[in-house]
Scaffold this motif. Structure first.
Motif, mmCIF file in Angstrom:
data_model
loop_
_atom_site.group_PDB
_atom_site.id
_atom_site.type_symbol
_atom_site.label_atom_id
_atom_site.label_comp_id
_atom_site.label_asym_id
_atom_site.label_seq_id
_atom_site.Cartn_x
_atom_site.Cartn_y
_atom_site.Cartn_z
ATOM 1 N N ARG A 157 0.822 -1.222 0.000
ATOM 2 C CA ARG A 157 0.000 0.000 0.000
ATOM 3 C C ARG A 157 0.851 1.265 0.000
ATOM 4 N N ARG A 158 2.137 1.122 0.317
ATOM 5 C CA ARG A 158 3.027 2.273 0.428
ATOM 6 C C ARG A 158 4.335 2.007 -0.315
ATOM 7 N N PRO A 159 4.259 1.847 -1.622
ATOM 8 C CA PRO A 159 5.470 1.524 -2.390
ATOM 9 C C PRO A 159 6.533 2.601 -2.239
ATOM 10 N N GLY A 160 7.761 2.159 -2.107
ATOM 11 C CA GLY A 160 8.873 3.087 -1.993
ATOM 12 C C GLY A 160 9.311 3.382 -0.581
ATOM 13 N N ALA A 162 9.816 1.102 1.949
ATOM 14 C CA ALA A 162 10.792 0.102 2.375
ATOM 15 C C ALA A 162 11.758 -0.194 1.238
ATOM 16 N N ALA A 163 13.014 -0.383 1.584
ATOM 17 C CA ALA A 163 14.028 -0.724 0.594
ATOM 18 C C ALA A 163 14.174 -2.223 0.422
ATOM 19 N N ALA A 164 13.746 -3.009 1.420
ATOM 20 C CA ALA A 164 13.841 -4.465 1.357
ATOM 21 C C ALA A 164 12.953 -5.070 2.430
ATOM 22 N N LEU A 165 12.481 -6.297 2.184
ATOM 23 C CA LEU A 165 11.719 -7.061 3.163
ATOM 24 C C LEU A 165 12.417 -8.390 3.409
ATOM 25 N N VAL A 166 12.574 -8.726 4.683
ATOM 26 C CA VAL A 166 13.068 -10.042 5.080
ATOM 27 C C VAL A 166 11.958 -10.686 5.904
ATOM 28 N N LEU A 167 11.433 -11.808 5.428
ATOM 29 C CA LEU A 167 10.274 -12.441 6.046
ATOM 30 C C LEU A 167 10.674 -13.789 6.635
ATOM 31 N N ASN A 168 10.307 -13.987 7.882
ATOM 32 C CA ASN A 168 10.627 -15.180 8.639
ATOM 33 C C ASN A 168 9.352 -16.001 8.781
ATOM 34 N N SER A 169 9.201 -17.041 7.958
ATOM 35 C CA SER A 169 7.998 -17.881 7.950
ATOM 36 C C SER A 169 6.734 -17.039 7.961
ATOM 37 N N PRO A 170 6.546 -16.189 6.963
ATOM 38 C CA PRO A 170 5.373 -15.308 6.949
ATOM 39 C C PRO A 170 4.085 -16.103 6.751
ATOM 40 N N VAL A 255 5.183 -5.483 -3.237
ATOM 41 C CA VAL A 255 5.656 -4.774 -2.056
ATOM 42 C C VAL A 255 6.638 -3.672 -2.407
ATOM 43 N N GLY A 256 7.039 -3.594 -3.667
ATOM 44 C CA GLY A 256 7.879 -2.494 -4.118
ATOM 45 C C GLY A 256 9.324 -2.574 -3.694
ATOM 46 N N ALA A 257 9.794 -3.765 -3.320
ATOM 47 C CA ALA A 257 11.176 -3.929 -2.861
ATOM 48 C C ALA A 257 11.551 -5.393 -2.977
ATOM 49 N N PRO A 258 12.847 -5.688 -3.031
ATOM 50 C CA PRO A 258 13.278 -7.095 -3.027
ATOM 51 C C PRO A 258 12.855 -7.793 -1.728
ATOM 52 N N VAL A 259 12.548 -9.078 -1.836
ATOM 53 C CA VAL A 259 12.064 -9.860 -0.696
ATOM 54 C C VAL A 259 12.949 -11.091 -0.502
ATOM 55 N N LEU A 260 13.324 -11.343 0.743
ATOM 56 C CA LEU A 260 13.931 -12.607 1.124
ATOM 57 C C LEU A 260 12.991 -13.292 2.104
ATOM 58 N N THR A 261 12.554 -14.507 1.784
ATOM 59 C CA THR A 261 11.705 -15.278 2.680
ATOM 60 C C THR A 261 12.476 -16.486 3.192
ATOM 61 N N LEU A 262 12.559 -16.590 4.510
ATOM 62 C CA LEU A 262 13.215 -17.713 5.171
ATOM 63 C C LEU A 262 12.152 -18.697 5.646
ATOM 64 N N LEU A 263 12.310 -19.964 5.292
ATOM 65 C CA LEU A 263 11.363 -21.006 5.664
ATOM 66 C C LEU A 263 12.115 -22.259 6.088
ATOM 67 N N SER A 264 11.460 -23.068 6.902
ATOM 68 C CA SER A 264 12.001 -24.387 7.170
ATOM 69 C C SER A 264 11.955 -25.230 5.901
ATOM 70 N N VAL A 300 11.903 -11.867 -5.660
ATOM 71 C CA VAL A 300 11.666 -12.660 -4.452
ATOM 72 C C VAL A 300 12.667 -13.808 -4.390
ATOM 73 N N THR A 301 13.309 -13.940 -3.254
ATOM 74 C CA THR A 301 14.225 -15.051 -2.993
ATOM 75 C C THR A 301 13.666 -15.888 -1.848
ATOM 76 N N VAL A 302 13.684 -17.202 -1.989
ATOM 77 C CA VAL A 302 13.229 -18.103 -0.936
ATOM 78 C C VAL A 302 14.397 -18.945 -0.465
ATOM 79 N N ALA A 303 14.672 -18.908 0.825
ATOM 80 C CA ALA A 303 15.741 -19.720 1.422
ATOM 81 C C ALA A 303 15.106 -20.761 2.331
ATOM 82 N N ARG A 304 15.283 -22.034 2.004
ATOM 83 C CA ARG A 304 14.750 -23.129 2.811
ATOM 84 C C ARG A 304 15.859 -23.604 3.753
#
Length: 338
Positions: A157-160, A162-170, A255-264, A300-304
Motif C-alpha cells: 500500500r506504500r510503495p517506496g 521500504a528498501a527491502a523485506l526479510v520475512l521469517n515464515s510469513p 511490495v515495491g522492494a526485493p524480498v527474502l523469505t526464510l522457511l524451514s 523474491v528469494t526463498v531460502a529453505r
C-alpha cells in the motif's frame, strides 16, 4: 532512567530501550504500541565467524514485527543486525507484549490495516516518517508469521517506503490451502457478524511452546503471560481479518522492494508429539508459503533452512547460523547503501 526523549530501560536489560507510542483509545481503553531499540556496546557486538567486517546491512535501519500470540524477546536477533551495521528496532503491536494493557483482548484486531497507525508511529520515531527528508537511511522490514503478512500488505500500500523485506515464515496462506480458506471464509464471516468476539476452539496443543521454552525442549526464556503456552484465544472477527489478508496476497501484490523469505525445509503438522517438531515448522505448510511468497513482487528469494522451526531465529544454533548466513549473502546483493 529516561534519556529525556521518552525512551526507558527495557525488560531485555542492558543495550535495550523502549518507547511507548500512544495510539488513542478504543472500546477497551487506551491503545499503545511499543518500540524497542538496540543500543549495543561496540565491544560486545555479536558476529558469526563468517560475517564480513564491513557489515552487510551497513547504514540501514531494521524494523522487526512479531507474529501472533508473541512479542519481541530475542536479543540475538538484534545483535546480528547491529553486528551487520544496521540500527535495529522491534515493535510490539497494540495489545501484544509490552503494549498489552489490563482489560484488553490480546492480539485482537478486525482489520490488519489498523496496524498502519502502529507502524507509522514507530517509523516516525525511527526517523522514517512520511516526510522523505527524514528518511535518509534505507529501511529494511523484518516480519515473522502474522507480522510478515502485516508488513507485506503495508509495503504494497506504500510503495517506496521500504528498501527491502526479510520475512521469517510469513503467514501468507491458511493452513488448509487456498481451497480450504475459500471454503471456510463465508462461515467465519457469518460468525464474525453474529458474535465477533466469540471464542473459537483452541487447536494449539502446546507443542510449539515445548520446542521453544528453555524449561522444556527449547532454548529461550520469555514471559509466558505475553506469549501463552497455548496461544491467545482467537475470535471470528480476528480470523476474518487474517483470511482477507491471505486473499489479498493470493491475488498478487507488489511490495515495491526485493524480498527474502526464510522457511524451514519441512513441515510437521499433526496432533501427536514427534521429535521431528524440534527441527521443522509445526505451524505452517511451508510449501504453500513458498508458493505464496512469489506473489509479493518481481524480486523474491526463498531460502529453505534445514532444521529450522516456525520461527527460524528460535531454531537450534546450526539452523539459526544458516539463516543468518542466508541473510548476509542476500544483503550483499540486494541491500541498499546509504
Amino acid at each position: 532512567m529516561s534519556d529525556g526523549d521518552g525512551w526507558q530501560p527495557d525488560v531485555l536489560g542492558e543495550g535495550f530501550e523502549q518507547l511507548t507510542l500512544p495510539l488513542g483509545a478504543d472500546e477497551e481503553g487506551d491503545v499503545v504500541a511499543t518500540l524497542v531499540r538496540h543500543r549495543p556496546n561496540a565491544a560486545s557486538r555479536f558476529r558469526w565467524p563468517w560475517q564480513s567486517e564491513r557489515g552487510a546491512a551497513s547504514g540501514t535501519d531494521v524494523l522487526y514485527v512479531h507474529g501472533w500470540s508473541d512479542y519481541f524477546f530475542n536479543p540475538e536477533l538484534a545483535e546480528f543486525w547491529s553486528g551487520a551495521g544496521a540500527r535495529f528496532f522491534a515493535l510490539d503491536l497494540r495489545k501484544y507484549g509490552r503494549s498489552l494493557r489490563p482489560g484488553q483482548t490480546p492480539g485482537f484486531i478486525t482489520d490488519l490495516a489498523a496496524y498502519d497507525d502502529d507502524l507509522e508511529a514507530a517509523l516516525a520515531a525511527m526517523g522514517h516518517g512520511t516526510d522523505a527528508a527524514a528518511s535518509a537511511r534505507p529501511l529494511i522490514l523484518l516480519g515473522h508469521s502474522t507480522g510478515g503478512l502485516t508488513l507485506s500488505l503495508w509495503a504494497a500500500r506504500r510503495p517506496g517506503r521500504a528498501a527491502a523485506l526479510v520475512l521469517n515464515s510469513p503467514w501468507l496462506e491458511f493452513q488448509l490451502s487456498r481451497a480450504g480458506r475459500e471454503a471456510i471464509t463465508p462461515m467465519i464471516a457469518w460468525g464474525a457478524r453474529l458474535n465477533p468476539m466469540g471464542p473459537m476452539p483452541n487447536v494449539d496443543l502446546g507443542f510449539y511452546t515445548r520446542t521453544v521454552a528453555k524449561e522444556l525442549d527449547g532454548e529461550w526464556e520469555y514471559d509466558h503471560a505475553w506469549r501463552p503456552d497455548r496461544g491467545f484465544t482467537t475470535h471470528p472477527a480476528w480470523l476474518t481479518a487474517i483470511l482477507a489478508g491471505h486473499a489479498t496476497v493470493a491475488a498478487g501484490i507488489d511490495v515495491g522492494a526485493p524480498v527474502l523469505t526464510l522457511l524451514s525445509a519441512r513441515s510437521t503438522i499433526q496432533a501427536k508429539w514427534d521429535e521431528a517438531m524440534l527441527t521443522t515448522d509445526i505451524v505452517l505448510v511451508v510449501d504453500d508459503i513458498a508458493d505464496r511468497t512469489l506473489r509479493l513482487g518481481p524480486e523474491v528469494t526463498v531460502a529453505r533452512i534445514d532444521g529450522a522451526m516456525h520461527d527460524v531465529f528460535l531454531s537450534r544454533e546450526p539452523a539459526r547460523a544458516s539463516a543468518y548466513a542466508s541473510i548476509t549473502h542476500w544483503l550483499e546483493g540486494y541491500a541498499p547503501r546509504r
